[in-house]
Design a protein around this motif. Sequence first.
Motif, PDB file in Angstrom:
ATOM      1  N   VAL A   1     -66.874 -27.216  -1.483  1.00  0.00           N
ATOM      2  CA  VAL A   1     -66.951 -28.116  -2.643  1.00  0.00           C
ATOM      3  C   VAL A   1     -65.619 -28.012  -3.367  1.00  0.00           C
ATOM      4  CG1 VAL A   1     -68.113 -28.618  -4.817  1.00  0.00           C
ATOM      5  CG2 VAL A   1     -69.457 -27.839  -2.859  1.00  0.00           C
ATOM      6  N   LYS A   2     -64.943 -29.131  -3.529  1.00  0.00           N
ATOM      7  CA  LYS A   2     -63.632 -29.150  -4.182  1.00  0.00           C
ATOM      8  C   LYS A   2     -63.766 -29.794  -5.560  1.00  0.00           C
ATOM      9  CE  LYS A   2     -61.038 -29.212   0.149  1.00  0.00           C
ATOM     10  NZ  LYS A   2     -60.712 -27.774   0.042  1.00  0.00           N
ATOM     11  N   ILE A   3     -63.097 -29.174  -6.536  1.00  0.00           N
ATOM     12  CA  ILE A   3     -63.122 -29.651  -7.922  1.00  0.00           C
ATOM     13  C   ILE A   3     -61.760 -30.266  -8.234  1.00  0.00           C
ATOM     14  CG2 ILE A   3     -63.678 -29.049 -10.289  1.00  0.00           C
ATOM     15  CD1 ILE A   3     -65.925 -28.450  -8.366  1.00  0.00           C
ATOM     16  N   PHE A   4     -61.782 -31.502  -8.775  1.00  0.00           N
ATOM     17  CA  PHE A   4     -60.551 -32.220  -9.131  1.00  0.00           C
ATOM     18  C   PHE A   4     -60.581 -32.583 -10.618  1.00  0.00           C
ATOM     19  CE2 PHE A   4     -61.277 -33.017  -4.643  1.00  0.00           C
ATOM     20  CZ  PHE A   4     -60.019 -32.849  -4.077  1.00  0.00           C
ATOM     21  N   TYR A   5     -59.385 -32.720 -11.178  1.00  0.00           N
ATOM     22  CA  TYR A   5     -59.269 -33.277 -12.525  1.00  0.00           C
ATOM     23  C   TYR A   5     -59.453 -34.791 -12.439  1.00  0.00           C
ATOM     24  CZ  TYR A   5     -57.411 -28.801 -14.138  1.00  0.00           C
ATOM     25  OH  TYR A   5     -57.270 -27.483 -14.466  1.00  0.00           O
ATOM     26  N   VAL A   6     -60.233 -35.331 -13.367  1.00  0.00           N
ATOM     27  CA  VAL A   6     -60.546 -36.767 -13.300  1.00  0.00           C
ATOM     28  C   VAL A   6     -59.329 -37.605 -13.682  1.00  0.00           C
ATOM     29  CG1 VAL A   6     -62.004 -38.590 -14.282  1.00  0.00           C
ATOM     30  CG2 VAL A   6     -62.997 -36.362 -13.749  1.00  0.00           C
ATOM     31  N   ASP A   7     -58.576 -37.179 -14.678  1.00  0.00           N
ATOM     32  CA  ASP A   7     -57.488 -38.024 -15.169  1.00  0.00           C
ATOM     33  C   ASP A   7     -56.319 -38.090 -14.181  1.00  0.00           C
ATOM     34  OD1 ASP A   7     -56.909 -35.389 -15.467  1.00  0.00           O
ATOM     35  OD2 ASP A   7     -56.303 -35.502 -17.580  1.00  0.00           O
ATOM     36  N   THR A   8     -55.939 -36.947 -13.593  1.00  0.00           N
ATOM     37  CA  THR A   8     -54.781 -36.925 -12.693  1.00  0.00           C
ATOM     38  C   THR A   8     -55.154 -36.830 -11.217  1.00  0.00           C
ATOM     39  OG1 THR A   8     -54.626 -34.519 -12.852  1.00  0.00           O
ATOM     40  CG2 THR A   8     -53.401 -35.822 -14.477  1.00  0.00           C
ATOM     41  N   LEU A   9     -56.460 -36.556 -10.918  1.00  0.00           N
ATOM     42  CA  LEU A   9     -56.952 -36.372  -9.548  1.00  0.00           C
ATOM     43  C   LEU A   9     -56.271 -35.196  -8.853  1.00  0.00           C
ATOM     44  CD1 LEU A   9     -57.363 -40.032  -8.242  1.00  0.00           C
ATOM     45  CD2 LEU A   9     -59.035 -38.569  -9.361  1.00  0.00           C
ATOM     46  N   LYS A  10     -55.784 -34.244  -9.645  1.00  0.00           N
ATOM     47  CA  LYS A  10     -55.190 -33.049  -9.064  1.00  0.00           C
ATOM     48  C   LYS A  10     -56.277 -32.038  -8.703  1.00  0.00           C
ATOM     49  CE  LYS A  10     -50.599 -33.214 -11.191  1.00  0.00           C
ATOM     50  NZ  LYS A  10     -49.622 -32.489 -12.055  1.00  0.00           N
ATOM     51  N   PHE A  11     -55.974 -31.260  -7.684  1.00  0.00           N
ATOM     52  CA  PHE A  11     -56.927 -30.261  -7.217  1.00  0.00           C
ATOM     53  C   PHE A  11     -57.013 -29.107  -8.212  1.00  0.00           C
ATOM     54  CE2 PHE A  11     -57.606 -26.243  -4.884  1.00  0.00           C
ATOM     55  CZ  PHE A  11     -58.878 -26.474  -4.382  1.00  0.00           C
ATOM     56  N   PHE A  12     -58.253 -28.647  -8.495  1.00  0.00           N
ATOM     57  CA  PHE A  12     -58.465 -27.567  -9.464  1.00  0.00           C
ATOM     58  C   PHE A  12     -59.060 -26.312  -8.800  1.00  0.00           C
ATOM     59  CE2 PHE A  12     -61.472 -25.753 -12.784  1.00  0.00           C
ATOM     60  CZ  PHE A  12     -60.503 -24.952 -13.360  1.00  0.00           C
ATOM     61  N   LEU A  13     -60.238 -26.444  -8.128  1.00  0.00           N
ATOM     62  CA  LEU A  13     -60.911 -25.298  -7.530  1.00  0.00           C
ATOM     63  C   LEU A  13     -61.491 -25.685  -6.168  1.00  0.00           C
ATOM     64  CD1 LEU A  13     -62.965 -23.883 -10.549  1.00  0.00           C
ATOM     65  CD2 LEU A  13     -60.967 -22.809  -9.497  1.00  0.00           C
ATOM     66  N   SER A  14     -61.704 -24.667  -5.349  1.00  0.00           N
ATOM     67  CA  SER A  14     -62.415 -24.844  -4.088  1.00  0.00           C
ATOM     68  C   SER A  14     -63.526 -23.806  -4.024  1.00  0.00           C
ATOM     69  CB  SER A  14     -61.462 -24.682  -2.899  1.00  0.00           C
ATOM     70  OG  SER A  14     -62.177 -24.819  -1.678  1.00  0.00           O
ATOM     71  N   LEU A  15     -64.751 -24.289  -3.875  1.00  0.00           N
ATOM     72  CA  LEU A  15     -65.919 -23.412  -3.801  1.00  0.00           C
ATOM     73  C   LEU A  15     -66.334 -23.314  -2.344  1.00  0.00           C
ATOM     74  CD1 LEU A  15     -67.936 -24.932  -6.799  1.00  0.00           C
ATOM     75  CD2 LEU A  15     -66.140 -23.188  -6.868  1.00  0.00           C
ATOM     76  N   TYR A  16     -66.146 -22.142  -1.745  1.00  0.00           N
ATOM     77  CA  TYR A  16     -66.491 -21.973  -0.344  1.00  0.00           C
ATOM     78  C   TYR A  16     -67.388 -20.742  -0.203  1.00  0.00           C
ATOM     79  CZ  TYR A  16     -62.559 -18.697  -0.681  1.00  0.00           C
ATOM     80  OH  TYR A  16     -61.713 -17.689  -1.070  1.00  0.00           O
ATOM     81  N   GLY A  17     -68.282 -20.784   0.772  1.00  0.00           N
ATOM     82  CA  GLY A  17     -69.234 -19.695   0.990  1.00  0.00           C
ATOM     83  C   GLY A  17     -70.467 -20.144   1.748  1.00  0.00           C
ATOM     84  N   HIS A  18     -70.727 -21.438   1.704  1.00  0.00           N
ATOM     85  CA  HIS A  18     -71.865 -21.957   2.460  1.00  0.00           C
ATOM     86  C   HIS A  18     -71.523 -22.001   3.947  1.00  0.00           C
ATOM     87  CE1 HIS A  18     -74.708 -23.059  -0.681  1.00  0.00           C
ATOM     88  NE2 HIS A  18     -73.702 -23.512  -1.413  1.00  0.00           N
ATOM     89  N   LYS A  19     -72.521 -21.751   4.789  1.00  0.00           N
ATOM     90  CA  LYS A  19     -72.315 -21.768   6.233  1.00  0.00           C
ATOM     91  C   LYS A  19     -72.500 -23.160   6.818  1.00  0.00           C
ATOM     92  CE  LYS A  19     -73.849 -16.986   6.705  1.00  0.00           C
ATOM     93  NZ  LYS A  19     -74.859 -16.065   7.314  1.00  0.00           N
ATOM     94  N   LEU A  20     -73.215 -24.030   6.097  1.00  0.00           N
ATOM     95  CA  LEU A  20     -73.426 -25.413   6.517  1.00  0.00           C
ATOM     96  C   LEU A  20     -73.055 -26.321   5.363  1.00  0.00           C
ATOM     97  CD1 LEU A  20     -76.815 -25.117   8.480  1.00  0.00           C
ATOM     98  CD2 LEU A  20     -74.530 -25.424   9.436  1.00  0.00           C
ATOM     99  N   PRO A  21     -72.857 -27.626   5.612  1.00  0.00           N
ATOM    100  CA  PRO A  21     -72.405 -28.529   4.557  1.00  0.00           C
ATOM    101  C   PRO A  21     -73.335 -28.565   3.343  1.00  0.00           C
ATOM    102  CG  PRO A  21     -72.167 -29.571   6.702  1.00  0.00           C
ATOM    103  CD  PRO A  21     -72.897 -28.308   6.933  1.00  0.00           C
ATOM    104  N   VAL A  22     -72.730 -28.760   2.185  1.00  0.00           N
ATOM    105  CA  VAL A  22     -73.462 -28.871   0.927  1.00  0.00           C
ATOM    106  C   VAL A  22     -73.997 -30.297   0.821  1.00  0.00           C
ATOM    107  CG1 VAL A  22     -73.285 -28.778  -1.582  1.00  0.00           C
ATOM    108  CG2 VAL A  22     -72.094 -27.082  -0.187  1.00  0.00           C
ATOM    109  N   ILE A  23     -75.323 -30.426   0.762  1.00  0.00           N
ATOM    110  CA  ILE A  23     -75.960 -31.742   0.736  1.00  0.00           C
ATOM    111  C   ILE A  23     -76.135 -32.249  -0.685  1.00  0.00           C
ATOM    112  CG2 ILE A  23     -78.042 -33.002   1.428  1.00  0.00           C
ATOM    113  CD1 ILE A  23     -78.400 -31.002   3.667  1.00  0.00           C
ATOM    114  N   CYS A  24     -76.356 -31.342  -1.630  1.00  0.00           N
ATOM    115  CA  CYS A  24     -76.635 -31.753  -3.011  1.00  0.00           C
ATOM    116  C   CYS A  24     -76.010 -30.749  -3.969  1.00  0.00           C
ATOM    117  CB  CYS A  24     -78.149 -31.858  -3.252  1.00  0.00           C
ATOM    118  SG  CYS A  24     -79.052 -30.367  -2.766  1.00  0.00           S
ATOM    119  N   MET A  25     -75.735 -31.219  -5.181  1.00  0.00           N
ATOM    120  CA  MET A  25     -75.187 -30.345  -6.220  1.00  0.00           C
ATOM    121  C   MET A  25     -75.348 -31.024  -7.572  1.00  0.00           C
ATOM    122  SD  MET A  25     -71.106 -30.792  -5.602  1.00  0.00           S
ATOM    123  CE  MET A  25     -70.346 -32.405  -5.569  1.00  0.00           C
ATOM    124  N   ASP A  26     -75.235 -30.224  -8.624  1.00  0.00           N
ATOM    125  CA  ASP A  26     -75.321 -30.760  -9.985  1.00  0.00           C
ATOM    126  C   ASP A  26     -74.612 -29.793 -10.920  1.00  0.00           C
ATOM    127  OD1 ASP A  26     -75.937 -32.564 -11.922  1.00  0.00           O
ATOM    128  OD2 ASP A  26     -77.973 -31.813 -12.269  1.00  0.00           O
TER     129      ASP A  26
END
Length: 772
Positions: A402-427
């Motif tokens: 899961v990658k986190i971006f800034y909305v205004d500049t669309l620059k990369f902020f964070l990467s959340l990794y640890g799941h073994k299979l794709p992330v289907i849902c989030m909130d």
Amino acid sequence: MVKWWDLDTQHCFKTMVGHRTEVWGLVLASEEKRLITGASDSELRAWDIHYLQEIEDPEEPEPKKIKGSSPGIQDSLETEDGTLEMDEAPEDRILSCRKVGSIIREGRDRVVNLAVDKTGRILACHGTDSVLEVFCILSKEEIQKKMDKKMKKAKKKAKLNSCKREEEDLEINVEVTLQDEIQRVTNIKTSAKIKSFDLIHSPQGELKAVFLLQNNLVELYSMNPCLPTPQPVRTSRITIGGHRSDVRTLSFSSDNIAVLSAAADSIKVWNRSTLQCIRTMTCEYALCSFFVPGDRQVVIGTKTGKLQLYDLASGNLLETIDAHDGALWSMSLSPDQRGFVTGGADKSVKFWDFELVKDENSTQKRLSVKQTRILQLDEDVLCVSYSPNQKLLAVSLLDCTVKIFYVDTLKFFLSLYGHKLPVICMDISYDGALIATGSADRNVKIWGLDFGDCHKSLFAHDDSVMYLQFVPKSHLFFTAGKDRKIKQWDADKFEHIQTLEGHHQEIWCLAISPNGDYVVSSSHDKSLRLWERTREPLILEEEREMQREAEYEESVAKEDQPAVPGETQGDSYFTGKKTIETVKAAERIMEAIELYREETAKLKEHKAICKAAGKEVPLPVNPILMAYGNISPSSYVLEIFKGIKSSELEESLLVLPFSYVPDILTLFNEFIQLGSDVEFLCRCLFFLLRIHFGQITSNQMLVPVIEKLKETTISKVSQVRDVIGFNMAGLDYLKRECEAKSEVMFFADATSHLEEKKRKRKKKEKLILTLT
């Protein structure tokens, strides 16, 4: 096989083995004198049923009435040559089944449903397709008319073929076949595969058939089977009740009243309070949706990558926009409600704004959307979500991150990794502090949005986590999985709060109302379920206890049969199963023995006190014994034993520790000496001796107890046997008196009487053969 069962004696008295494959349906027709069965082949087999009370011996006088037998049980069977056969199997004394033929169906697959109407005139069946085959069972008069016509045609044909003979000399034999008794009427073709049906045949001759179809439709057909070529006509259908396919997206309106559900072919808007569908609109295969601010329009994302904008007042499709090249998997409305963001399988995230454009059909302006920006990524986008302050955008990718971006500049902020299979849902939570992700690896991870650290990883479901959403203005969130369960979690304490069970198949999505009081969920079972938050306080300890009990029962059900000392693996003496009830019954026995020990010790102390004081001192009474009517401790133990279900008795004794067995054997000796419940106590005693034989025989303290039990048990069982024998003799005397007065015979005597007649008849036949 087809098995016949006697409900009075509860045993199988006949087994029919005339089928080559599995029997999927059977029905009784012709006033229960004919059995029709359907198997995995294309044949409907018909069997004639002969009930033996309808068969009489033409040579012998009418036998005496058989008293004491169950309905339909008699003693003889008439064969084809008119003789009575008594050397058949016992089941032939009740009824006989003889195959009379087969009806060939048009379908080549197995029979799914086979039924007749209440009048018994119409027979219908269907397979795994959408065709119902209808047959008519003719009456005796109709069969006779048909045979007369057949006879005339046969005589006419024979007369033409044989000119030398006269008409009187012709001998024509026409046999009644199964096709003459059951004739095909027509086939009813439905719009989809049939799951179930029912028939009504009115006295006026009209036949009505109602179908439940696989696509969740109900259809009604009517026809007149008396016509030469009946044509079935569909008279009505129920279509507005629900979706024809699985609902893949749900959303609530801002006022908590309307619920939007979208499936592969339609969009439906429901009133939450009345649970009625108020609007149905056709669409493409929908994957995501939301209400436009103002709740007058809805936006749908489809599997083909299109955005569809609908007007709820008119139910019209306002606009269709090609948004993505592949599937449009997710959409998220911006917190300022001026636009939204979409993510699709074309590895891109697109930003859209609402705008008003001129409508070509009217002078007023209508709502539309326009693309403002695009974010290109390296993997397919599965889910997108805005943070509440609209500063961050979370994007779930196919590479399990899961990658986190800034909305205004669309620059990369964070990467959340640890799941073994794709992330289907989030909130993301309402305060933007936490983000929860649900993956196909069955885990839910809670992350901090400030540094991207994983706070906790929870094993949430037994299958893929399909949907996740936070409750508004709280850190509680709901998850839905393919294991048919909805679970509520606390993201601060990392605790499982409760489980909502009700769906019968995989759950695809859920939606939470803006006020947090309602949850709606959709499943593969084609149902929408509405859950309401109650004002009753939820006690977590009680929920944990219920969950532990459920897990224990599930683990107990999976365990093998308990091992009994001295038994081999193939021994089938013990047939019970360890359940929570048997464990509780064993605990009740242990508590009763403990109470018996305490009360016995108190009684000894009381006697010592009275002896020392030289006068009678009042004995305090146990409240439990007082509740049972101020009984003795030993009588209380017996009441506990008698309160255990008969089917759970052996399993409860098997769970019981051996330390309680010496006291139980001593008490059993007292009970049997008193002559109370001798049969029940012997059952418990023999089972305890069987499972604890080694420990009992090696314990020298139990030898005198066993010796006393041996003497007591033999004497008391002999007394019980004598009482039963005396009662049996009395009943035999009363039976003879009844037979002498009413001149009727009981079932067993009637059977032996007729067997004697059969032996005499065989003896006569042997004499005739010897003379010839």
